[in-house]
Design an enzyme around this catalytic site. Structure first.
Site, PDB file in Angstrom:
ATOM      1  N   GLY A 146     -29.766  86.434  58.382  1.00 19.78           N
ATOM      2  CA  GLY A 146     -30.125  87.206  57.202  1.00 19.78           C
ATOM      3  C   GLY A 146     -28.970  87.240  56.215  1.00 19.78           C
ATOM      4  O   GLY A 146     -27.803  87.282  56.600  1.00 19.78           O
TER       5      GLY A 146
ATOM      6  N   SER B 242     -27.614  89.045  61.557  1.00 18.71           N
ATOM      7  CA  SER B 242     -27.088  89.351  60.226  1.00 18.71           C
ATOM      8  C   SER B 242     -25.972  88.384  59.863  1.00 18.71           C
ATOM      9  O   SER B 242     -25.308  87.821  60.744  1.00 18.71           O
ATOM     10  CB  SER B 242     -26.535  90.777  60.187  1.00 18.71           C
ATOM     11  OG  SER B 242     -25.297  90.856  60.884  1.00 18.71           O
ATOM     12  N   ASP B 243     -25.779  88.194  58.565  1.00 17.21           N
ATOM     13  CA  ASP B 243     -24.517  87.606  58.134  1.00 17.21           C
ATOM     14  C   ASP B 243     -23.416  88.603  58.474  1.00 17.21           C
ATOM     15  O   ASP B 243     -23.676  89.801  58.704  1.00 17.21           O
ATOM     16  CB  ASP B 243     -24.557  87.295  56.637  1.00 17.21           C
ATOM     17  CG  ASP B 243     -23.570  86.197  56.249  1.00 17.21           C
ATOM     18  OD1 ASP B 243     -22.597  85.956  57.010  1.00 17.21           O
ATOM     19  OD2 ASP B 243     -23.747  85.578  55.197  1.00 17.21           O
ATOM     20  N   TRP B 244     -22.181  88.142  58.488  1.00 16.42           N
ATOM     21  CA  TRP B 244     -21.075  88.956  58.974  1.00 16.42           C
ATOM     22  C   TRP B 244     -20.835  90.144  58.032  1.00 16.42           C
ATOM     23  O   TRP B 244     -20.620  89.965  56.836  1.00 16.42           O
ATOM     24  CB  TRP B 244     -19.840  88.089  59.126  1.00 16.42           C
ATOM     25  CG  TRP B 244     -19.687  87.467  60.484  1.00 16.42           C
ATOM     26  CD1 TRP B 244     -18.564  87.488  61.252  1.00 16.42           C
ATOM     27  CD2 TRP B 244     -20.678  86.765  61.267  1.00 16.42           C
ATOM     28  NE1 TRP B 244     -18.785  86.849  62.464  1.00 16.42           N
ATOM     29  CE2 TRP B 244     -20.071  86.398  62.492  1.00 16.42           C
ATOM     30  CE3 TRP B 244     -22.003  86.429  61.058  1.00 16.42           C
ATOM     31  CZ2 TRP B 244     -20.749  85.714  63.491  1.00 16.42           C
ATOM     32  CZ3 TRP B 244     -22.693  85.738  62.048  1.00 16.42           C
ATOM     33  CH2 TRP B 244     -22.068  85.391  63.243  1.00 16.42           C
TER      34      TRP B 244
END
Length: 792
Positions: A190, A223-225
């Site tokens: 995401g 998730s992206d970081w």
């Protein structure tokens, strides 16, 4: 043997399940011995498998960038790249490679486009699917990123991408749909941005209703970081895994949300089931997987051949007057430009790796032509300094290129000493060599300079140099990750370079730190004079120009397509002095070429990876045909494109051009004629098309005979576009086929159109209609600037 995932999930209590849904560290997931779940290890991609450290990690292979690989328009090559990346991952016991990036090239200003394939959703989706199959056939997971409408970097962690439903489904979701439907990608990432007012990490419509619902996706959405912003909304909105760890918004808060009735425990069970399914697929559940013992190393002969071939095949001939290319091997060549001697082989940000070497064009061409090549440096191409290279700084601890770094705690106690070959180090994100919090660091290097030197420091904190000079460096606050991706710098040019550069910095949090040491730049006029003299004395001048990681990087968008510095002036001066002039463009994305009418040939070389110089040399001399076709339309001027601005207004970035991005908008007259169309590329052949026929069916096919009337064996890419009759429907690529033909020979080619391009999104019913209305035309082309036939 497939595990009973439901039984495994049922055996865990709620805190144990929630613990698995946040990373254990920056790039690892927690284990759970009670169900034989082992640690899973992720690594950034897609231009290499960096490993568990953001910087300072092991030496790994640097691949050509995505746009260059995509320019081959070859699914088999994309599959091979996936296979090679799987080998790189297995060598490090990495379970999931965080790639491919399949956002579209909506506007050429996007800073991260070098990681993504194309402006076209079909080309992007099919190449991504092949890449995913290559990875996953070896048991290494792929991760499609970034879901969705994440085409620019400005305000990337807060921007609201406003996209109508038709555009969202027909363009931006389509590559994800293709890669999931055709290749079964095991995970998806995401994005940071909101989509139509809802964060990507909690977007119920996209994650649950579309991806997991309509598409029936059984895989994991991570998730992206640092992208996850909420607890219950993200958990209910389809996000399965928060990265990185061990901290984050879930943990105890998510457990409490379940007990408070804000999140149903069945939702948690679904997240854990998907995580365990990923673990099973990559060999981290049950008996640990076995890994091959004799995988190629980054410097092996097989890797050198693979990387050179893959890069050269994507290099694209944009112009070639009077068949100047391939070059005559007996010619005396003046090779000119900063990019010739310091070739840029990768972009900036999380896609960067630590390669064993990076071959420059000067090295590559000299290896083939010897003393017939005279290499001349060019004008400056950067506005920001970079960490030391080429042994300008060496570490006192071992005399090797790089720096020494000593880390201290708040009491002044020493935590760790480390040698950093890249003259930079990450602090606070992926350190595992000590316990405790880093409060300060000392960076030390010996200086080796024969003349004026530019020295300095990089990183957020309060700095003190060895001469007592003190100053702060602060992040601008322009976006998430700036301390890591684009840290601030300060430089100085002393009257006499010191023998040693030493600096201390206070540290509060995470960041990238380093020392800067390079030769000071010469005056532009002197550099151009040297270039003109070299060009006048040669049979042909090859000028290498391009961009750097300042423009092509994560976290920062471009403001112009103009080449930085005085590169245009350099090309003009050389073209005025040389008998014949070739320009090689060392950039992953479009640039403006005001000198185009005054040069004889232009090669677009992308960011060609660690063997880049060898690939460019092979292409210039015809040892490997540069048979690439552009994957992005090149605008003729700044702003002369259907979509341009990357700057949100009041936090909103309107995708107002709808489905008319890139070539689609140019063809519809919504933007001026481009400099070069998507699909353009001359190769080293010349082609005649004949006997074009339509084969009807649910997804029609086109057959055509192509004849190579040129002097060289060549690879042709036959492209088919559909031009619907409806004025609100843009032209679109519906299929392509490539064929290699000897001079004077012909081949019969069949192009199968993709059924997914015949659909249209019904905005009223919120679903796909069966197909576009009848009556459209097929355009058989070598890019839309060279249409060879029209079929009704």
């Amino acid at each position: 043997m497939t595990s009973d995932l439901a039984a495994l999930v049922k055996s865990l209590d709620l805190p144990a399940k929630v613990r698995l849904l946040t990373g254990a560290s920056a790039f690892t997931l927690a284990d759970e011995p009670s169900i034989e779940l082992h640690e899973m290890r992720f690594s950034d991609g897609p231009t290499g498998v960096r490993g568990l450290k953001f910087t300072g990690g092991r030496v790994v292979t640097l691949f050509p960038n995505a746009t260059l690989l995509a320019s081959a328009w070859d699914e088999q090559s994309a599959y091979e790249v996936g296979q090679l990346l799987a080998e790189e991952a297995m060598a490090q016991r990495i379970h999931v490679v965080l790639g491919p990036t399949i956002n579209l090239h909506r506007t050429a200003l996007g800073g991260r486009l070098f990681e993504a394939y194309s402006e076209d959703p079909l080309l992007t989706g099919r190449l991504a699917a092949a890449y995913v199959r290559g990875l996953q056939d070896s048991g290494v997971g792929a991760c499609l990123k970034h879901l969705v409408a994440n085409e620019s970097e400005t305000e990337r962690n807060t921007v609201n991408s406003v996209v109508d439903g038709k555009t969202l489904h027909e363009l931006y979701l389509l590559p994800f749909e293709i890669a999931i439907e055709d290749a079964g990608a095991w995970s998806v990432m995401g994005a940071y941005n909101d989509v139509n007012g809802v964060a990507s990490t909690e977007n119920h419509h996209i994650n649950n209703e579309v991806v997991k619902g309509a598409w029936g996706y059984p895989g994991l959405i991570m998730s992206d970081w640092f992208a996850t912003k909420t607890v219950a909304p993200a958990a209910n909105g389809g996000l399965d895994l928060v990265m990185p760890g061990p901290d984050g918004p879930w943990g105890d808060a998510l457990t409490a949300a379940v007990r408070a009735g804000e999140v149903d425990e069945a939702v948690i069970d679904d997240h854990v089931t998907r995580l365990l399914r990923l673990a099973e697929r990559v060999g981290a559940l049950g008996a640990p997987r076995e890994y091959p013992a004799d995988l190629p190393v980054p410097t092996s002969r097989v890797r050198r051949e693979q990387l050179t071939r893959l890069a050269a095949r994507g290099i694209t001939v944009l112009k070639n007057d009077r068949d100047l290319l391939p070059l005559d091997r007996s010619a005396r060549v003046a090779l000119i430009g900063r990019h010739a001697v310091e070739t840029i082989t990768m972009g900036g940000g999380s896609a960067g790796v630590n390669p064993p070497y990076q071959v420059s064009v000067a090295e590559g061409l000299s290896a083939l032509l010897g003393d017939r090549v005279t290499a001349v440096d060019g004008v400056a191409v950067r506005t920001q300094p970079v960490p030391a290279r080429d042994g300008f700084l060496t570490a006192p601890s071992n005399g090797q290129p790089g720096i020494d770094v000593i880390l201290y705690d708040a009491a002044g106690g020493e935590l760790e000493r480390r040698y950093c070959a890249q003259a930079k180090t990450m602090i606070g994100m992926d350190d595992d060599g000590f316990t405790g919090t880093v409060a300060a660091a000392r960076l030390v290097a010996d200086v080796h300079s024969d003349g004026p030197a530019e020295l300095g420091v990089m990183g957020v904190g309060d700095w003190t140099l060895s001469d007592g000079t003190s100053f702060p460096l602060r992040a601008s606050g322009s976006g998430i990750g700036e301390e890591v991706l684009t840290p601030p710098t300060r430089t100085f040019v002393p009257s006499t370079a010191p023998d040693r550069l030493e600096a201390e910095v206070t540290i509060d949090g995470m960041g990238l730190y380093g020392l800067i040491g390079n030769a000071a730049s010469r005056e532009t006029v002197d550099v151009i004079d040297d270039a003109v003299r070299a060009a006048a004395g040669a049979d042909v001048a090859v000028v290498v120009v391009g961009l750097t990681e300042e423009q092509e990087t994560e976290s920062v968008d471009k403001t112009t397509l103009r080449l930085p510095g005085a590169q245009d002036a350099l090309v003009e001066a050389v073209a005025g002095a040389a008998r014949r002039t070739v320009v090689v463009v060392n950039a992953a994305t479009p640039v403006l070429m005001p000198w185009l009418p005054r040069v004889d040939a232009v090669l677009w070389a992308g960011l060609p990876g660690q063997e880049g110089g060898h690939a460019v040399a092979a292409a210039l001399l015809g040892d490997i045909e540069p048979a690439g076709r552009l994957v992005t339309t090149f605008p003729a001027a700044d702003g002369a494109a259907p979509a341009w601005s990357v700057t949100p207004v009041d936090g909103r970035l309107e995708y107002g051009e709808g489905t008319f991005i890139g070539y689609r908008g140019h063809f519809a007259g919504r933007a001026p004629e481009p400099a070069f169309w998507l699909g353009h590329g001359l190769g080293y052949g010349e082609w005649e098309y004949s006997d074009v026929r339509l084969v009807t069916g649910d997804a029609p096919s086109i057959t055509v005979t192509v004849k190579n009337v040129g002097r060289h064996e060549s690879r042709e890419v036959v492209q088919v576009y559909l031009r619907p009759v409806e004025p609100d429907e843009p032209v679109r690529l519906v299929g392509w086929t490539a064929v290699t033909v000897e001079p004077g020979k012909s081949a019969r080619v069949t192009v199968h159109t993709d059924r997914r391009l015949w659909r249209r999104w019904d905005t009223t019913a919120q679903t796909w209609s069966d197909r576009l209305a009848d009556g459209g035309k097929f355009l058989v082309a070598r890019g839309l600037g060279d249409i060879r036939a029209t079929v009704s």
